[in-house]
Design an enzyme around this catalytic site. Structure first.
Site, PDB file in Angstrom:
ATOM      1  N   SER A   1     -14.808 -30.320  -1.963  1.00 51.42           N
ATOM      2  CA  SER A   1     -16.092 -29.275  -2.109  1.00 51.42           C
ATOM      3  C   SER A   1     -15.951 -28.102  -1.138  1.00 51.42           C
ATOM      4  CB  SER A   1     -17.271 -29.623  -1.551  1.00 51.42           C
ATOM      5  OG  SER A   1     -17.392 -30.039  -0.304  1.00 51.42           O
ATOM      6  N   LYS A   2     -16.677 -27.236  -1.384  1.00 47.39           N
ATOM      7  CA  LYS A   2     -16.463 -25.777  -0.578  1.00 47.39           C
ATOM      8  C   LYS A   2     -17.019 -26.246   0.847  1.00 47.39           C
ATOM      9  CE  LYS A   2     -18.313 -21.030  -0.023  1.00 47.39           C
ATOM     10  NZ  LYS A   2     -19.087 -21.404   1.324  1.00 47.39           N
ATOM     11  N   ARG A   3     -17.740 -26.939   1.002  1.00 48.47           N
ATOM     12  CA  ARG A   3     -18.315 -27.349   2.378  1.00 48.47           C
ATOM     13  C   ARG A   3     -17.204 -28.043   2.995  1.00 48.47           C
ATOM     14  NH1 ARG A   3     -23.048 -30.334   1.922  1.00 48.47           N
ATOM     15  NH2 ARG A   3     -22.245 -31.943   3.375  1.00 48.47           N
TER      16      ARG A   3
END
Ligand code: GLU
Length: 511
Positions: free
Chosen positions: A265-267
């Site tokens: 994910s972007k996180r």
């Protein structure tokens, strides 16, 4: 006769394209090119709620940057234009009603509030509400209401949806080119909405199947997250009577977090400092930004090479592949069933490999803008040569200035540690002598200078390391850099002598 290969990349413009999406596009492209087939770009924008301005342009630019060429589709046209589903809206209602007439689908009139209330009611009993065979006969549907009422409701403009009438307790047998045979019992599935009168648009499932059929798609290669939709898609082909031309399916494994568990994910990227998007992105709604491989200094060839191997394995030790080699070597048989763990260091490793293989001319093109930013005006030959000498130590173009600045600017300051160590004792006196030797050399080429200076140091019996490091202090100002004669040859005699004089002027030697 083998069927003509026609594949499509069918993203929804709901935000920046995740690198998992780029990999899906890449595998489609490799498959198409290998089989002399056609690569289609279809934009699936029927979910107006999730539409994000700029996302479509972002997708197109990403594919272009990666070198993934589209043969037919949005921005290009083709025999099945338009390729943007919002521009094909008239097509779909006919197909949805065809299914109703054949008994494969039905009208449902429940409002969002009614459905919400039902959900809550089930929850309060510890159950989950599903719109399926168990309830469709007693809700506000064309299966439960008298025909006249259904007609009247539609005519007076009540909102309706068309839902697929999922068979009860039937085993759907499917085949996936990566996963093999898959079976699902339809009783676990609900009656998906196919069409909504509210915006006169189909949902993903209907539009996707209809368009794959109309665009004569032969193979559907897409992410694993669509595998749960496959039974419905199989049944839709059957309901339409299109099983003869049904495409083959291949569901690609997920890209996993560097730690292994869960989808990348972007996180994860933000936390560990690597991009999960091909290009920089700024959200038009929130202004939030996200890193991109392009802007972070990755070469498209390196990025593509890395992505290709996240899920596909060539069956050999080879790691570096050009696009052409990928086209020749790719096969769905060698795509793994299990998720592919993303490794940020490996992404950098690939970039470094491509950096090391760049010619001086390619390096010059990359490096000139950086040099100009530092106010350095040199020929391409000079820029390329400097970068070429140091490329083995660089991962990104931005590393080059740090690695080569001394070729272009004389040291102003001297690294303390290095100065302390070498600017003392006999070394200053010896450096004076080195200056004389250098001054006497006419052919200042790397080899000639090295030969003469080396022979002289040996003859004098001076400690080689001491002498070279003192010279390095004068010419580079620090303990870094390539071989000493790379530096002397590059900057030339005049500059060498000047830098040696500078050191004497600027720094008093320790005793
Ligand atoms: N529009 C879908 C997506 O965003 C396409 C899935 C498919 O390829 O069928 O991924």
């Amino acid at each position: 006769m083998e069927k003509k290969v026609r594949v499509r990349f069918a993203p929804s413009p709901t935000g920046p394209l995740h690198i998992g999406g780029v990999r899906t596009a890449l595998y489609n492209y490799l498959f198409a090119r290998q089989h002399g087939g056609t690569m289609i770009l279809r934009i699936e924008d029927t979910d107006s709620q999730r539409f994000v301005p700029g996302a479509e342009e972002y997708i197109m630019e990403s594919l272009k940057w990666c070198g993934i060429e589209i043969d037919e589709g949005v921005g290009i046209g083709g025999p099945h234009a338009p390729y943007r589903q919002s521009e094909r809206r008239e097509i779909y209602l006919k197909y949805a009603t065809q299914l109703v007439e054949a008994g494969w689908a039905y009208y449902a009139f429940d409002s969002a509030e009614e459905l919400d209330a039902l959900r809550k009611e089930y929850e309060s009993r510890g159950e989950t509400f599903a719109y399926n065979y168990a309830v469709r006969g007693r809700l506000a549907t064309s299966l439960a209401l008298p025909a006249e009422e259904v007609k009247a409701r539609i005519e007076r403009g009540d909102q309706w949806v068309i839902r697929f009438r999922m068979p009860e307790n039937e085993v759907v047998k499917m085949h996936d080119l990566i996963r093999g045979d898959v079976e699902v019992n339809t009783s676990t599935l609900d009656d998906k909405v196919l069409y909504k009168s509210a915006d006169a648009l189909p949902t993903y499932h209907l539009a996707n199947i209809v368009d794959d059929r109309l665009m004569e798609v032969s193979h559907v290669i897409r992410g694993e997250e669509w595998l749960p939709s496959l039974p419905l898609h199989y049944l839709l082909y059957r309901a339409f009577g299109w099983t003869d031309s049904q495409p083959e399916f291949a569901h690609l494994p997920l890209l996993l977090k560097p730690t292994g568990g869960g989808k990348l994910s972007k996180r994860d990227g933000d936390k560990m400092g690597f991009p999960v998007f091909p290009l920089f992105w700024k959200s038009p709604a929130t202004g939030e930004t996200a890193h991109g491989y392009r802007e972070d200094g990755y070469f498209p060839e390196a990025f593509i090479n890395m992505l290709a191997l996240l899920g596909w394995n060539p069956g050999t030790e080879q790691e570096l592949f050009t696009m052409q080699e990928l086209i020749e070597g790719f096969s769905l048989d060698r795509v793994s069933k299990s998720g592919a763990r993303f490794q940020p260091d490996k992404a950098k490793w690939f970039n470094a490999q491509y950096m090391h293989r760049k010619s001086d001319a390619e390096l010059a093109a990359l490096y000139q803008p950086v040099l100009r930013e530092h106010g350095i005006e040199v020929s391409d030959a000079v820029a390329g040569k400097a970068a070429g000498i140091m490329k083995e130590r660089a991962t990104f173009t931005t590393d080059l200035w740090d690695l080569t600045s001394f070729f272009f600017v004389a040291p102003e300051q001297y690294e303390e540690k290095q100065a302390k160590k070498y600017w003392k004792g006999d070394n200053p006196r010896i450096l004076k002598e080195v200056r004389e030797v250098l001054a006497s050399i006419d052919d200042f080429s790397l080899e000639n200078t090295e030969r003469i200076v080396h022979a002289w140091i040996e003859e004098k019996g001076y400690p080689m390391g001491q002498v070279m490091n003192t010279l390095r202090l004068a010419l580079v100002g620090a303990g870094k850099g390539p071989g000493m004669y790379d530096v002397t040859a590059f900057i030339g005699k005049e500059e060498c002598l000047k830098r040696i004089d500078n050191l004497f002027e600027r720094l008093t030697p320790a005793a």
